[in-house]
Design a protein around this motif. Structure first.
Motif, PDB file in Angstrom:
ATOM      1  N   ASN A  32       0.846  -1.190   0.000  1.00 55.88           N
ATOM      2  CA  ASN A  32       0.000   0.000   0.000  1.00 55.88           C
ATOM      3  C   ASN A  32       0.883   1.241   0.000  1.00 55.88           C
ATOM      4  O   ASN A  32       1.920   1.269   0.674  1.00 55.88           O
ATOM      5  N   VAL A  33       0.458   2.248  -0.742  1.00 57.49           N
ATOM      6  CA  VAL A  33       1.164   3.525  -0.765  1.00 57.49           C
ATOM      7  C   VAL A  33       0.201   4.613  -0.308  1.00 57.49           C
ATOM      8  O   VAL A  33      -0.917   4.724  -0.828  1.00 57.49           O
ATOM      9  N   TYR A  34       0.619   5.405   0.661  1.00 58.69           N
ATOM     10  CA  TYR A  34      -0.178   6.523   1.159  1.00 58.69           C
ATOM     11  C   TYR A  34       0.524   7.826   0.768  1.00 58.69           C
ATOM     12  O   TYR A  34       1.745   7.923   0.833  1.00 58.69           O
ATOM     13  N   VAL A  88      -3.338   2.761  -3.819  1.00 53.96           N
ATOM     14  CA  VAL A  88      -2.751   4.065  -3.515  1.00 53.96           C
ATOM     15  C   VAL A  88      -3.821   4.887  -2.803  1.00 53.96           C
ATOM     16  O   VAL A  88      -4.956   4.983  -3.281  1.00 53.96           O
ATOM     17  N   HIS A  89      -3.473   5.471  -1.670  1.00 54.85           N
ATOM     18  CA  HIS A  89      -4.459   6.147  -0.840  1.00 54.85           C
ATOM     19  C   HIS A  89      -4.003   7.569  -0.519  1.00 54.85           C
ATOM     20  O   HIS A  89      -2.828   7.800  -0.228  1.00 54.85           O
ATOM     21  N   LEU A  90      -4.937   8.502  -0.539  1.00 51.59           N
ATOM     22  CA  LEU A  90      -4.646   9.894  -0.220  1.00 51.59           C
ATOM     23  C   LEU A  90      -5.031  10.181   1.225  1.00 51.59           C
ATOM     24  O   LEU A  90      -6.175   9.974   1.628  1.00 51.59           O
ATOM     25  N   LYS A 137       4.685  -2.631   6.435  1.00 49.04           N
ATOM     26  CA  LYS A 137       5.020  -2.977   5.052  1.00 49.04           C
ATOM     27  C   LYS A 137       4.679  -1.865   4.062  1.00 49.04           C
ATOM     28  O   LYS A 137       5.064  -1.934   2.893  1.00 49.04           O
ATOM     29  N   ASP A 138       3.959  -0.846   4.519  1.00 51.66           N
ATOM     30  CA  ASP A 138       3.489   0.206   3.618  1.00 51.66           C
ATOM     31  C   ASP A 138       4.566   1.257   3.357  1.00 51.66           C
ATOM     32  O   ASP A 138       5.590   1.308   4.035  1.00 51.66           O
ATOM     33  N   ALA A 139       4.286   2.086   2.360  1.00 54.71           N
ATOM     34  CA  ALA A 139       5.159   3.224   2.049  1.00 54.71           C
ATOM     35  C   ALA A 139       4.322   4.496   2.088  1.00 54.71           C
ATOM     36  O   ALA A 139       3.131   4.481   1.735  1.00 54.71           O
ATOM     37  N   VAL A 140       4.942   5.582   2.513  1.00 52.84           N
ATOM     38  CA  VAL A 140       4.241   6.862   2.645  1.00 52.84           C
ATOM     39  C   VAL A 140       5.040   7.939   1.925  1.00 52.84           C
ATOM     40  O   VAL A 140       6.246   8.067   2.129  1.00 52.84           O
ATOM     41  N   VAL A 141       4.357   8.718   1.079  1.00 50.94           N
ATOM     42  CA  VAL A 141       4.960   9.875   0.429  1.00 50.94           C
ATOM     43  C   VAL A 141       4.413  11.113   1.117  1.00 50.94           C
ATOM     44  O   VAL A 141       3.201  11.308   1.185  1.00 50.94           O
ATOM     45  N   VAL A 142       5.305  11.958   1.630  1.00 50.84           N
ATOM     46  CA  VAL A 142       4.891  13.188   2.304  1.00 50.84           C
ATOM     47  C   VAL A 142       5.474  14.376   1.556  1.00 50.84           C
ATOM     48  O   VAL A 142       6.666  14.400   1.243  1.00 50.84           O
TER      49      VAL A 142
END
Length: 297
Positions: free
Chosen positions: A144-146, A171-173, A191-196
């Motif tokens: 999952n990518v947030y 992909v979640h906002l 296990k997830d990744a987060v873009v900030v």
């Protein structure tokens, strides 16, 4: 026990890199002070040494000794690196706006704006040649990518989320509507990744997302204006974008371009699977009437 630094760092970047690389070798007290310098660089120019020491859980004398250990004569010399880093930073929006009003009607305004955007794009391209593929690898490997960006950074985050989701449904906002940010952050797993996304002055929400992601064990990609932005200090990968603008407000053009370039690499990595998902999404958009039908004849 590490030896004292004979020549102090000459820039904030150099200081923070040195602290990160040598953190494990510092004494417990020095680690407390160093951790606060790394985690809260934006507070060092505006808080007293006593307040910083209290927040860091150390004695003021520890900060003085840490500064001397790093090669400075005392605390003030170390603090000056943080002060210098914001002197060249963006002026208050209102102050910049007054200058624009005085120059209203100038034929140079459009040219200056477009020239600035060209420079921003060139710098963004040069700064991310190595980190962009790393970010793509990191996001591709996560189940999952947030994505999170607030206030003026929201368009950058939304662009990344919207285009990426066309071929990847996981992909979640992160929005935080109606005070629900904490509730959304509960969904993060190791296990997830987060873009900030954030640039100076940095929003509190972006820092909260980055901190929560790190606490959850997520991989973090920071899309920021500086390697020492609060969201970038502990990120697994940092993508830089330039925000220079002759206008009163920082530019997000290069940030959007960086987001688009990242999605391009993500699609290329996924290959045929991305193409199939994109075709399906496109077909559904046309079938549901999302787009105006093309005229025939």
């Amino acid at each position: 026990m590490p030896t004292e630094v004979s020549m102090p760092p000459q820039s904030l970047d150099e200081l923070l890199v040195h602290l990160r690389e040598n953190f494990a070798t510092l004494s417990t007290q020095f680690q407390g002070g160093a951790r606060y310098l790394l985690d809260h660089p934006q507070e060092i120019p505006i808080l007293s040494m006593r307040k910083i020491a209290a927040n860091a859980g150390v004695q003021p004398a520890t900060l003085v000794r840490l500064a001397q250990f790093l090669g400075f004569e005392g605390w003030q010399g170390l603090r000056e690196l943080f002060v210098e880093s914001i002197r060249g930073g963006p002026q208050p929006y209102a102050k910049r706006a007054k200058k624009l009003v005085r120059e209203s009607g100038s034929s140079r305004m459009l040219t200056e704006m477009l020239d600035a955007q060209h420079r921003n794009l060139d710098l963004t391209g040069a700064n991310n040649a190595e980190s962009m593929p790393q970010a793509a690898d990191l996001l591709s490997a996560a189940p999952n990518v947030y994505v999170a960006g607030f206030r003026s950074c929201y368009p950058i985050a939304f662009t990344l989320h919207y285009v990426y989701r066309l071929f990847r449904p996981t992909v979640h906002l992160i929005r935080g509507d109606a005070g629900t940010l904490e509730m959304e952050l509960r969904a993060l797993t190791a296990k997830d990744a987060v873009v900030v996304v954030s640039f100076a002055p940095y929003s509190q929400e972006s820092i909260r997302v980055a901190d929560a992601a790190r606490e959850a064990g997520c991989r973090v990609v920071a899309l920021a204006d500086s390697t020492v932005a609060p969201i970038a200090l502990h990120a697994d990968c940092t993508l830089l974008f330039s925000i220079d603008s002759p206008s009163f407000f920082p530019s997000i053009t290069a940030g959007v371009a960086a987001a688009e370039a990242l999605v391009e690499q993500l699609l290329a990595k996924k290959g045929k699977g991305a193409i199939k998902a994109l075709e399906l999404a496109e077909g559904q958009l046309h079938q549901t009437g999302a787009y105006v039908p093309a005229r025939r004849g």
